[in-house]
Scaffold this motif. Structure first.
Motif, PDB file in Angstrom:
ATOM      1  N   PRO A 145      17.511   5.291   6.592  1.00 33.68           N
ATOM      2  CA  PRO A 145      16.743   6.521   6.813  1.00 33.68           C
ATOM      3  C   PRO A 145      17.591   7.708   7.249  1.00 33.68           C
ATOM      4  CG  PRO A 145      15.565   4.652   7.736  1.00 33.68           C
ATOM      5  CD  PRO A 145      16.907   4.137   7.303  1.00 33.68           C
ATOM      6  N   GLU A 181      14.311  -2.744   9.254  1.00 34.54           N
ATOM      7  CA  GLU A 181      13.138  -1.979   8.854  1.00 34.54           C
ATOM      8  C   GLU A 181      12.023  -2.192   9.869  1.00 34.54           C
ATOM      9  OE1 GLU A 181      12.352  -3.284   4.886  1.00 34.54           O
ATOM     10  OE2 GLU A 181      14.229  -2.462   4.098  1.00 34.54           O
ATOM     11  N   ARG A 182      10.910  -1.508   9.658  1.00 31.24           N
ATOM     12  CA  ARG A 182       9.819  -1.525  10.626  1.00 31.24           C
ATOM     13  C   ARG A 182       9.329  -2.943  10.933  1.00 31.24           C
ATOM     14  NH1 ARG A 182       4.363  -0.499  11.852  1.00 31.24           N
ATOM     15  NH2 ARG A 182       4.103   1.379  13.128  1.00 31.24           N
ATOM     16  N   ASP A 234      11.870   4.355   9.565  1.00 32.22           N
ATOM     17  CA  ASP A 234      10.739   4.973   8.877  1.00 32.22           C
ATOM     18  C   ASP A 234       9.456   4.593   9.615  1.00 32.22           C
ATOM     19  OD1 ASP A 234      12.086   6.258   6.740  1.00 32.22           O
ATOM     20  OD2 ASP A 234      12.309   4.341   5.713  1.00 32.22           O
ATOM     21  N   ASN A 235       8.701   5.619  10.059  1.00 30.63           N
ATOM     22  CA  ASN A 235       7.463   5.380  10.813  1.00 30.63           C
ATOM     23  C   ASN A 235       7.727   4.458  11.998  1.00 30.63           C
ATOM     24  OD1 ASN A 235       4.753   5.406  11.521  1.00 30.63           O
ATOM     25  ND2 ASN A 235       4.198   3.786  10.069  1.00 30.63           N
TER      26      ASN A 235
END
Length: 357
Positions: free
Chosen positions: A194, A130-131, A154-155
């Motif tokens: 994602p 994840e980020r 994500d982002n």
């Protein structure tokens, strides 16, 4: 014995430096002097040494590391082969480095690899990260170090080069619609990934935008063959009522599509007569099914080329920024699992099956 500049100087009375410049046709020496020197050199049989051209140093090939938790299976073999071919086309070296546990080990492993080896940049494929994980990775690497992710984030906070998953799902729904199917189903991938959500969203958005289409069946899977087998078992329970819950299925990767297809065939279900199905990734195994499996094609060579170019641009300080998202186009490859059937024939076939039951 080979004549020397000193002998020419003794014969002509000029200094050795004047002799040398005369033989080199220097414009600082008068025409008469050059002629005197060259005549004496010729009489003595002097031949100037041929200067060797300085050899250019061979340009060092850029060396990138591709890091992932490589597993046994066709997907990772296809990813590797794509990068191998891309490295030839882009004239770089690619090393594969495997991380056993994406979430627990990758940050420490990346830091260690950077300290111990002289790579020019990293390509990461860690779909489970994840980020926040990427933020930790950026913190252990030098500022501005070339790094690209092939997994959708994500982002995103690192430059990301990945396939256009949303368009892939959209293409799948559009294809099934064009073949005359109206009751569509989907086998989703892991909800925490994602790219899985994007594939599903593209499929669902197309259905919602088209009057007459219906999402009539949906189940979650885990991208493995067994998920496809389990999906068919759940799907098949409805056939006791002589009606399948959907006419056509989009499995969001090939492994689940193959699991579903093989289970359906073993149960005497006709594809595409009873159910049409297509997958995603277009791995080589889709050609070894009966029928051959339609699939969304992902070009791993193009993924590799685009990723390598992104790293090169970073090194050259051209058009590279952390957080940039670049999408590699996908296309649908139609085969027998969704083809060769008309809408009218589909209804006739189902009526015949129901009559026999």
């Amino acid at each position: 014995m080979k004549p020397t500049l000193k002998q020419i100087a003794e014969r002509t009375g000029y200094s050795i430096s004047t002799i040398s410049r005369s033989l080199a046709d220097s414009p600082s020496i008068s025409k008469k002097t050059r002629e005197d020197v060259q005549r004496a050199a010729s009489d003595l049989g002097y031949r100037p040494a041929v200067k060797k051209k300085p050899q250019r140093k061979k340009k060092k090939k850029l060396h990138f590391a591709l890091l992932s938790d490589f597993r046994i299976g066709e997907f990772y073999a296809s990813l590797f082969c794509g990068y191998r071919d891309a490295s030839y086309k882009e004239d770089v070296r690619i090393s594969l480095l495997s991380v056993k546990d994406q979430r627990e080990e990758c940050v420490r492993f990346i830091q260690q690899v950077h300290r111990e080896n002289n790579y020019d940049g990293f390509i990461l494929f860690f779909p489970a990260l994840e980020r926040d994980h990427y933020e930790e990775i950026l913190n252990v690497l030098p500022k501005g170090y070339p790094i690209v992710s092939n997994a959708l984030i994500d982002n995103p906070n690192v430059a990301t080069v990945t396939f256009d998953s949303y368009s892939g799902g959209h293409l799948a729904a559009s294809h099934l619609h064009e073949k005359g199917f109206t009751r569509l189903g989907i086998i989703d991938g892991p909800v925490n990934r994602p790219e899985s959500r994007f594939r599903s969203n593209g499929f669902l958005d197309y259905i919602h935008q088209q009057p007459g289409l219906e999402l009539s069946w949906r189940i979650s899977g885990d991208y493995d063959f067994e998920s496809g087998v389990k999906a068919f078992r759940e799907f098949d329970q409805h056939f006791e009522k002589r009606v399948f819950p959907a006419d056509a299925i989009f499995a969001t990767n090939d492994s689940m599509a193959i699991g579903f297809l093989e289970s359906a065939r073993s149960s005497g279900v006709h594809i595409p007569g009873d159910i049409a199905i297509l997958g995603y990734d277009n791995l080589p195994s889709v050609l070894h099914r009966s029928p051959e499996l339609s699939s969304i094609d992902t070009d791993f060579i193009e993924l590799g080329i685009s990723s390598i170019k992104a790293l090169k641009n970073k090194i050259r300080k051209q058009g590279y920024k952390h957080g940039t998202l670049s999408l590699v186009p996908v296309q649908l490859i139609e085969r027998a699992s969704t083809g060769f059937i008309r809408k009218s024939d589909l209804h006739k076939h189902r009526e015949m099956v129901r009559g026999e039951s």
